[in-house]
Design a protein around this motif. Structure first.
Motif, mmCIF file in Angstrom:
data_model
loop_
_atom_site.group_PDB
_atom_site.id
_atom_site.type_symbol
_atom_site.label_atom_id
_atom_site.label_comp_id
_atom_site.label_asym_id
_atom_site.label_seq_id
_atom_site.Cartn_x
_atom_site.Cartn_y
_atom_site.Cartn_z
ATOM 1 N N GLY A 69 19.797 -7.021 9.692
ATOM 2 C CA GLY A 69 19.022 -6.117 8.860
ATOM 3 C C GLY A 69 19.834 -5.485 7.737
ATOM 4 N N VAL A 70 19.383 -4.344 7.264
ATOM 5 C CA VAL A 70 20.033 -3.622 6.171
ATOM 6 C C VAL A 70 20.425 -2.237 6.668
ATOM 7 C CG1 VAL A 70 19.784 -2.772 3.810
ATOM 8 C CG2 VAL A 70 18.603 -4.846 4.503
ATOM 9 N N LEU A 71 21.691 -1.912 6.593
ATOM 10 C CA LEU A 71 22.210 -0.646 7.122
ATOM 11 C C LEU A 71 21.740 -0.414 8.552
ATOM 12 C CD1 LEU A 71 21.914 1.831 4.087
ATOM 13 C CD2 LEU A 71 23.845 0.377 4.747
ATOM 14 N N GLY A 72 21.681 -1.505 9.322
ATOM 15 C CA GLY A 72 21.286 -1.415 10.728
ATOM 16 C C GLY A 72 19.795 -1.298 10.951
ATOM 17 N N LYS A 73 19.012 -1.365 9.897
ATOM 18 C CA LYS A 73 17.552 -1.251 10.021
ATOM 19 C C LYS A 73 16.870 -2.601 9.823
ATOM 20 C CE LYS A 73 17.234 3.556 8.453
ATOM 21 N NZ LYS A 73 16.664 4.116 9.699
ATOM 22 N N LYS A 74 15.833 -2.844 10.571
ATOM 23 C CA LYS A 74 15.015 -4.040 10.413
ATOM 24 C C LYS A 74 14.069 -3.851 9.227
ATOM 25 C CE LYS A 74 11.475 -6.818 12.752
ATOM 26 N NZ LYS A 74 10.624 -6.931 13.964
ATOM 27 N N ILE A 75 13.947 -4.874 8.393
ATOM 28 C CA ILE A 75 13.033 -4.810 7.246
ATOM 29 C C ILE A 75 11.637 -5.200 7.707
ATOM 30 C CG2 ILE A 75 12.556 -5.620 4.909
ATOM 31 C CD1 ILE A 75 15.493 -6.588 4.792
ATOM 32 N N VAL A 76 10.659 -4.362 7.405
ATOM 33 C CA VAL A 76 9.258 -4.651 7.734
ATOM 34 C C VAL A 76 8.473 -4.770 6.431
ATOM 35 C CG1 VAL A 76 7.167 -3.815 8.860
ATOM 36 C CG2 VAL A 76 9.402 -3.445 9.942
ATOM 37 N N PRO A 77 7.956 -5.966 6.110
ATOM 38 C CA PRO A 77 7.197 -6.121 4.867
ATOM 39 C C PRO A 77 5.743 -5.662 5.002
ATOM 40 C CG PRO A 77 7.373 -8.242 5.978
ATOM 41 C CD PRO A 77 8.151 -7.246 6.820
ATOM 42 N N VAL A 78 5.255 -4.980 3.978
ATOM 43 C CA VAL A 78 3.840 -4.616 3.883
ATOM 44 C C VAL A 78 3.267 -5.448 2.739
ATOM 45 C CG1 VAL A 78 2.174 -2.764 3.540
ATOM 46 C CG2 VAL A 78 4.386 -2.272 4.649
ATOM 47 N N VAL A 79 2.403 -6.390 3.055
ATOM 48 C CA VAL A 79 1.913 -7.357 2.065
ATOM 49 C C VAL A 79 0.552 -6.925 1.518
ATOM 50 C CG1 VAL A 79 1.315 -9.778 1.637
ATOM 51 C CG2 VAL A 79 3.139 -9.201 3.270
ATOM 52 N N GLU A 80 0.438 -6.931 0.195
ATOM 53 C CA GLU A 80 -0.826 -6.588 -0.466
ATOM 54 C C GLU A 80 -1.202 -7.682 -1.462
ATOM 55 O OE1 GLU A 80 -2.844 -4.276 0.277
ATOM 56 O OE2 GLU A 80 -1.641 -2.907 1.491
ATOM 57 N N ASP A 81 -2.509 -7.895 -1.619
ATOM 58 C CA ASP A 81 -3.042 -8.925 -2.520
ATOM 59 C C ASP A 81 -3.494 -8.295 -3.828
ATOM 60 O OD1 ASP A 81 -4.272 -11.092 -3.716
ATOM 61 O OD2 ASP A 81 -5.952 -11.205 -2.291
ATOM 62 N N GLY A 82 -2.826 -8.680 -4.933
ATOM 63 C CA GLY A 82 -3.241 -8.203 -6.254
ATOM 64 C C GLY A 82 -4.470 -8.909 -6.784
ATOM 65 N N ALA A 83 -4.842 -10.041 -6.147
ATOM 66 C CA ALA A 83 -6.104 -10.746 -6.409
ATOM 67 C C ALA A 83 -6.289 -11.191 -7.857
ATOM 68 C CB ALA A 83 -7.290 -9.886 -5.975
ATOM 69 N N SER A 84 -5.179 -11.458 -8.561
ATOM 70 C CA SER A 84 -5.237 -11.911 -9.962
ATOM 71 C C SER A 84 -5.989 -10.922 -10.853
ATOM 72 C CB SER A 84 -5.898 -13.302 -10.048
ATOM 73 O OG SER A 84 -5.212 -14.243 -9.252
ATOM 74 N N ASP A 85 -5.971 -9.655 -10.469
ATOM 75 C CA ASP A 85 -6.716 -8.607 -11.176
ATOM 76 C C ASP A 85 -5.786 -7.429 -11.425
ATOM 77 O OD1 ASP A 85 -9.357 -7.296 -11.972
ATOM 78 O OD2 ASP A 85 -8.640 -5.911 -10.419
ATOM 79 N N TRP A 86 -5.568 -7.089 -12.704
ATOM 80 C CA TRP A 86 -4.527 -6.130 -13.046
ATOM 81 C C TRP A 86 -4.791 -4.732 -12.517
ATOM 82 C CZ3 TRP A 86 -3.094 -10.518 -13.157
ATOM 83 C CH2 TRP A 86 -3.406 -11.488 -14.119
ATOM 84 N N PRO A 87 -6.028 -4.191 -12.580
ATOM 85 C CA PRO A 87 -6.264 -2.871 -11.983
ATOM 86 C C PRO A 87 -6.010 -2.858 -10.470
ATOM 87 C CG PRO A 87 -8.004 -3.412 -13.539
ATOM 88 C CD PRO A 87 -7.203 -4.659 -13.360
ATOM 89 N N THR A 88 -6.288 -3.992 -9.813
ATOM 90 C CA THR A 88 -6.022 -4.078 -8.373
ATOM 91 C C THR A 88 -4.535 -3.991 -8.095
ATOM 92 O OG1 THR A 88 -8.018 -5.399 -7.997
ATOM 93 C CG2 THR A 88 -6.319 -5.514 -6.304
ATOM 94 N N PHE A 89 -3.721 -4.612 -8.948
ATOM 95 C CA PHE A 89 -2.269 -4.512 -8.791
ATOM 96 C C PHE A 89 -1.826 -3.048 -8.847
ATOM 97 C CE2 PHE A 89 -1.805 -9.071 -9.394
ATOM 98 C CZ PHE A 89 -0.613 -9.350 -8.743
ATOM 99 N N ALA A 90 -2.344 -2.309 -9.815
ATOM 100 C CA ALA A 90 -1.967 -0.895 -9.952
ATOM 101 C C ALA A 90 -2.400 -0.095 -8.723
ATOM 102 C CB ALA A 90 -2.592 -0.314 -11.219
ATOM 103 N N GLU A 91 -3.600 -0.360 -8.236
ATOM 104 C CA GLU A 91 -4.119 0.327 -7.044
ATOM 105 C C GLU A 91 -3.240 0.043 -5.825
ATOM 106 O OE1 GLU A 91 -7.823 -0.325 -3.963
ATOM 107 O OE2 GLU A 91 -8.116 -0.877 -6.070
ATOM 108 N N LYS A 92 -2.882 -1.217 -5.636
ATOM 109 C CA LYS A 92 -2.054 -1.595 -4.480
ATOM 110 C C LYS A 92 -0.640 -1.031 -4.607
ATOM 111 C CE LYS A 92 -5.229 -4.157 -2.463
ATOM 112 N NZ LYS A 92 -5.822 -3.767 -1.169
ATOM 113 N N ALA A 93 -0.115 -0.961 -5.830
ATOM 114 C CA ALA A 93 1.206 -0.369 -6.035
ATOM 115 C C ALA A 93 1.198 1.101 -5.635
ATOM 116 C CB ALA A 93 1.626 -0.522 -7.491
ATOM 117 N N ARG A 94 0.141 1.821 -6.014
ATOM 118 C CA ARG A 94 0.027 3.233 -5.637
ATOM 119 C C ARG A 94 -0.010 3.391 -4.118
ATOM 120 N NH1 ARG A 94 -2.947 3.644 -10.586
ATOM 121 N NH2 ARG A 94 -4.842 2.891 -9.565
ATOM 122 N N LYS A 95 -0.724 2.488 -3.448
ATOM 123 C CA LYS A 95 -0.794 2.535 -1.975
ATOM 124 C C LYS A 95 0.580 2.300 -1.351
ATOM 125 C CE LYS A 95 -2.447 -0.017 2.058
ATOM 126 N NZ LYS A 95 -1.099 -0.425 2.509
#
Length: 392
Positions: A69-95
């Motif tokens: 891992g990194v600094l002894g921590k396991k990396i956990v990915p949180v996956v989001e779908d931007g759906a080829s839509d730019w406002p959706t990307f911004a919404e998911k980034a905020r989340k």
């Protein structure tokens, strides 16, 4: 009845005495992790090029976790779908930044999606690693760019074409930021090199009808077709180009947005002899790339292929890990500061972050697609200093 209740109570207390420490250990383990965001189009017209980038990022995360891992921590990915839509990307980034509290995000593909999330990252003081070749003209304090910018692709590609394939160009691209700005850089580069542009045309994202444009190209007979078409539109464009009788050996076609990964969706037969200009090619013969390709195929299937954006995304995760360990912190400002001049030898060879502009020193590689969908390299540059704000 009372006896049964007493027996059940004793049993429950006994179970609790065993389960209690286990539950506490589980809770502690859950805290001993660091979350990162993965934000890409898993659906929509850009998914053809972008969805597989997630696989490369997850591969890097799995490898790093397996190594401690990194600094002894396991990396956990949180996956989001931007759906080829730019406002959706911004919404998911905020989340990801506000709700999930991720330490960094690996994401976006198109410049339009990156532009949509840029203010979100700057306002929230988040950190984005952007893995796609792009037009430059940008330097955000909260974005680290791990693919080539225009001078490392467009200028290099155009100059090579002028020296080796001809002087007349036809520019065709998808209608959004990256193709238009890239061609604003391509035009003066072509003219400066003694060439000329016979036509320039843009099609909406997702377009599948290129007959009219192909007829215009055939009418003016350029030496070179320079394409900045992206995503699913590439399938239609190259099939229709071939069906129209355009001979790739007589008319040079260079694609700035087609790597081996896109070819798997377009069809090998439709892009044979088409040129590409990328920093990474699956066929590169170096130990790090052989390891990357073998691991990718072992995890996702022997028929899967890699490509430039996948390699840049994979490299991004490792660059983040190295910066965190150098900074001894997940703090965004400290990670960014630790990234200056950071070097990594990965699938494309040695890359190095610029001291100030958040981009990587990279090589440009030009080659032609063969019948197997792989690229036969023709030209390889030395490391090129990133220059996101060129004067041409």
């Amino acid at each position: 009845m009372k006896s049964n209740l007493r027996r059940d109570l004793v049993k429950a207390l006994a179970l609790a005495s065993v389960a209690g420490p286990t539950m506490m250990r589980t809770a502690f383990a859950q805290q001993d992790v660091v979350k990162v965001g993965i934000l890409h189009s898993l659906t929509g017209t850009i998914a053809l090029a972008e969805a597989s980038v997630v696989d490369a990022e997850k591969l890097a995360i799995d490898e790093i976790n397996a190594a401690g891992g990194v600094l002894g921590k396991k990396i956990v990915p949180v996956v989001e779908d931007g759906a080829s839509d730019w406002p959706t990307f911004a919404e998911k980034a905020r989340k990801l930044l506000g709700q999930d509290k991720v330490a960094a995000v690996f994401g976006c593909y198109t410049s339009a999606s990156r532009k949509a999330v840029l203010p979100v990252f700057e306002q929230a003081k988040g950190l984005l690693y952007y893995p796609t070749y792009y037009e430059g003209q940008e330097q955000s304090p909260n974005i680290l760019y791990t693919a080539h910018e225009a001078t490392q692709q467009c200028v290099q590609g155009c100059n090579w074409l002028l020296e080796n394939r001809g002087k007349t160009f036809y520019l065709i691209g998808s209608d959004y930021i990256w193709p238009r700005v890239t061609n604003k850089i391509a035009r003066p580069t072509i003219v400066k090199g003694g060439g000329s542009v016979l036509g320039e045309e843009y099609m909406p994202l997702g377009s599948t009808s290129f007959g009219s444009t192909i007829n215009k190209i055939k009418a003016v007979k350029p030496d070179i077709i320079l394409s900045t078409i992206v995503g699913g539109s590439n399938v239609a464009f190259y099939k229709q180009l071939k069906a129209a009788g355009v001979n790739m050996k007589k008319t040079t076609v260079m694609a700035f947005a087609v790597s081996e990964e896109e070819v798997s969706g377009i069809g090998n037969e439709n892009v044979q002899d088409v040129l590409t200009c990328m920093s990474y090619l699956q066929s590169l013969d170096n130990p790090a790339n052989k390891k990357f390709v073998a691991a990718f195929k072992a995890k996702y299937g022997q028929k899967r292929v890699t490509g430039d954006t996948l390699a840049c995304a994979y490299t991004a995760v490792y660059l983040w890990k190295m910066a965190v360990e150098k900074a001894k912190s997940f703090d965004v400002d400290k990670v960014i500061a630790a990234s200056a001049n950071l070097e990594f030898t990965g699938p494309e060879g040695l890359v190095r972050f610029h001291g100030t502009n958040h981009h990587l020193w990279k090589q440009a590689r030009i080659g032609a697609f063969g019948a197997d969908g792989q690229v036969n390299m023709i030209y390889e540059s030395p490391l090129i200093e990133p220059n996101p704000f060129p004067t041409i």
